[in-house]
Design a protein around this motif. Sequence first.
Motif, short mmCIF file in Angstrom:
data_model
loop_
_atom_site.label_atom_id
_atom_site.label_comp_id
_atom_site.label_asym_id
_atom_site.label_seq_id
_atom_site.Cartn_x
_atom_site.Cartn_y
_atom_site.Cartn_z
N HIS A 1 21.64 16.12 51.79
CA HIS A 1 22.12 16.37 50.60
C HIS A 1 21.30 15.65 49.63
O HIS A 1 21.02 14.23 49.63
CB HIS A 1 23.55 15.92 50.55
CG HIS A 1 24.15 16.96 51.49
ND1 HIS A 1 24.84 18.00 51.19
CD2 HIS A 1 24.77 16.68 52.72
CE1 HIS A 1 25.77 18.64 51.91
NE2 HIS A 1 25.46 17.78 53.03
N SER B 1 27.88 12.09 52.64
CA SER B 1 26.79 11.28 52.59
C SER B 1 26.73 10.24 51.33
O SER B 1 25.97 9.39 51.59
CB SER B 1 25.41 12.15 52.49
OG SER B 1 25.22 12.86 51.28
N SER B 2 27.56 10.83 50.29
CA SER B 2 27.41 10.23 49.04
C SER B 2 28.27 9.07 48.94
O SER B 2 28.05 8.38 47.80
CB SER B 2 27.36 11.18 47.93
OG SER B 2 28.56 11.82 47.76
N ARG C 1 20.04 9.89 40.40
CA ARG C 1 20.52 8.75 39.76
C ARG C 1 19.77 8.51 38.40
O ARG C 1 18.70 8.30 38.72
CB ARG C 1 20.49 7.69 40.77
CG ARG C 1 21.37 6.39 40.29
CD ARG C 1 21.56 5.38 41.15
NE ARG C 1 20.20 4.91 41.93
CZ ARG C 1 20.03 4.23 42.82
NH1 ARG C 1 21.03 3.92 43.37
NH2 ARG C 1 18.84 4.04 43.39
N ASP D 1 35.29 12.33 43.69
CA ASP D 1 34.80 11.09 43.65
C ASP D 1 35.41 9.95 42.94
O ASP D 1 35.21 8.83 43.28
CB ASP D 1 33.15 11.31 43.72
CG ASP D 1 32.70 12.16 44.51
OD1 ASP D 1 33.26 12.42 45.83
OD2 ASP D 1 31.52 12.67 44.34
N HIS E 1 20.80 13.95 45.86
CA HIS E 1 21.65 13.25 44.72
C HIS E 1 20.72 12.72 43.54
O HIS E 1 19.33 12.63 44.22
CB HIS E 1 22.58 12.14 45.20
CG HIS E 1 23.10 12.44 46.86
ND1 HIS E 1 24.20 13.31 46.70
CD2 HIS E 1 23.08 11.91 48.00
CE1 HIS E 1 24.57 13.53 48.04
NE2 HIS E 1 23.89 12.56 48.80
N HIS F 1 29.10 15.92 40.01
CA HIS F 1 28.37 16.88 41.21
C HIS F 1 27.76 18.03 41.02
O HIS F 1 28.32 18.60 39.86
CB HIS F 1 29.39 16.79 42.39
CG HIS F 1 30.33 17.56 42.17
ND1 HIS F 1 30.42 19.04 42.50
CD2 HIS F 1 31.64 17.23 41.69
CE1 HIS F 1 31.45 19.64 42.15
NE2 HIS F 1 32.51 18.78 41.80
N SER G 1 32.08 14.61 50.28
CA SER G 1 31.15 13.41 49.91
C SER G 1 30.69 12.73 51.21
O SER G 1 30.63 11.39 51.16
CB SER G 1 31.60 12.57 48.82
OG SER G 1 32.08 13.17 47.70
N LEU H 1 27.00 5.49 48.47
CA LEU H 1 26.32 5.46 47.08
C LEU H 1 27.05 5.48 45.88
O LEU H 1 26.94 4.58 44.90
CB LEU H 1 25.28 6.76 47.07
CG LEU H 1 24.46 6.98 45.80
CD1 LEU H 1 23.41 5.74 45.67
CD2 LEU H 1 23.89 8.37 45.78
N ILE H 2 28.30 6.21 45.77
CA ILE H 2 29.17 6.02 44.66
C ILE H 2 29.78 4.80 44.63
O ILE H 2 29.89 4.14 43.49
CB ILE H 2 30.18 7.22 44.93
CG1 ILE H 2 29.63 8.57 44.86
CG2 ILE H 2 31.49 7.10 43.88
CD1 ILE H 2 30.44 9.75 45.35
N THR I 1 26.01 13.90 42.31
CA THR I 1 26.10 14.06 43.80
C THR I 1 25.72 15.33 44.08
O THR I 1 26.15 16.47 43.52
CB THR I 1 26.96 13.41 44.62
OG1 THR I 1 28.14 14.04 44.04
CG2 THR I 1 26.93 11.88 44.15
N GLU J 1 29.99 16.74 46.97
CA GLU J 1 31.64 16.39 46.68
C GLU J 1 32.52 17.45 47.22
O GLU J 1 33.50 16.86 47.62
CB GLU J 1 31.70 16.13 45.06
CG GLU J 1 32.69 15.67 44.64
CD GLU J 1 34.05 16.68 44.60
OE1 GLU J 1 34.98 16.41 44.46
OE2 GLU J 1 33.48 17.90 44.51
#
Length: 383
Positions: free
Chosen positions: A55, A138-139, A59, A315, A57, A74, A136, A142-143, A129, A132
Motif C-alpha cells: 500500500h 499497514s499504516s 508523507r 484513523d 502512503h 487517505h 489501515s 505510521l499514523i 494513507t 484506511e
Amino acid sequence: MRDARSTMIDDIERLVRVESPSADLDAVARAADAVTALGTARIGAEPERIVLRGHTHLRWRLGRGPRRVLLLGHHDTVWPLGSLDTRPFEVRDGVLRGPGCFDMKAGLVMALHAIAALDDPDGVTLLVTGDEEIGSPSSRGLIESEAAGCAAALVLEAAAEGGALKTERKGTSLYEVLVRGVAAHAGLEPERGVNATIEAAHQILAVAAIARAEAGTTVTPTLLRAGDTTNTVPASARLAVDVRVRDAAEQARVDRAMRGLSPVLDGASLVVGGGVNRPPLPAFASAELFGRAAALADRLGVGPLTSAAVGGASDGNFTAGAGTPTLDGLGAVGGGAHADHEHVLIAELPRRTALLSALVRDLLGTHPPSRPDEEAADGGPAG
C-alpha cells in the motif's frame, strides 16, 4: 487569477478521476502519483513515498522544526474500478459528485489548499494513507508514530450531517468465529453429523447478547457462510462480527466475552479470531480543539460550528489512542459516503478550507487568520 472555489473543484476532479479501491494496489499507487503531483504543485514540496505491505502512503514533513500539527487523510476509496462509468464526476447546482469525492478526496484538496495559505508551514506534517477503508492494516504504526508528540491531529474525513465536526467516534473490533462440526449425508444418516449451521445459529444469539444498548455498545453478527452442498450436514461455518464501543473498558469486556464463547452442540468446536481494530476517540480528546475551532469559525464568519458523536471509525481513532488531541470531520460538507448519492457542497469548500488553515495557524502560534472573503480576493487558499 482564478478564484479559490474553481481551482479546488478542478483539483478534486483530478483526484476523483483516478480511481483507487483499497484492495487494488496498482490503483492505489496510481492515485498516490496523482496526489503527489497535485500536492507538489500546490505546496511546492514533494512527499516521501512510503510503501508498506504493497500500500502506497505519502508523507509531507514541512520545515525543519519539531512536528507540531498532523493533518491526516487517505486517498483510497471503497469504489471498485469502473465506478466512474456509472457515477461520473459532475458539478451541477452547487453540488459536486463522483465516487470518493466526499470520502475523502475533497478533504485532501482542502488540506493542500489550507497548507498553501500558510505563510510558514514549519512543523506541519501531512500524512495521506492508502489503506484506511480496509482498517489501515499497514499504516497504523505510521499514523501513531507521526501523531506522537504533536500538539494536535486534524483529520480530513468528511463532516457529519449538517457540517458538524466529529468530536467522538466509537472504537471498532472485528471478529471471525470459525465453527467446526462433522459432515454426514443429510438424507441417509444426518444423526451421525454435527451441524455447523445449527451451532452457528446458537453462536449468533450468544454474540448478539453481548451488546449493551445502554452503554452504546453494538455487537452485530454480519457475514455468515456455512456448508458446501445442499445434501450434506455442514462440517464448518464462518461468522463475522462487527463491534462498536464508546470506551476502552467496553472494548475489553466485549473481547473477553467473544473469546469466552463455547459450543452448544456435542462434538462442535469454535475458534475465535480477530480482535480490536481501532480504539475509541473519546469526547475529551477533541474538546479543547473543538473550542478553538468554534472560536475561529465565529471570528471568520463561517460559524457557528456544531459537533457530533458518530459510530463510524477513522484513523483519528489511532491518533487519539496515541494520546494526541484529535479533531475529526474537518473535510468536505455534503453526504452519501460509500453510497450512490455521494456528494460535496461546493459553497462550503473555501469556507471550511479557510477554517482549517486558521486552525493550523493558531496551533502553530502564528498570525491571526483573515476572513475567507478576504482570502478569495487574493486568489484564496490555493496558493
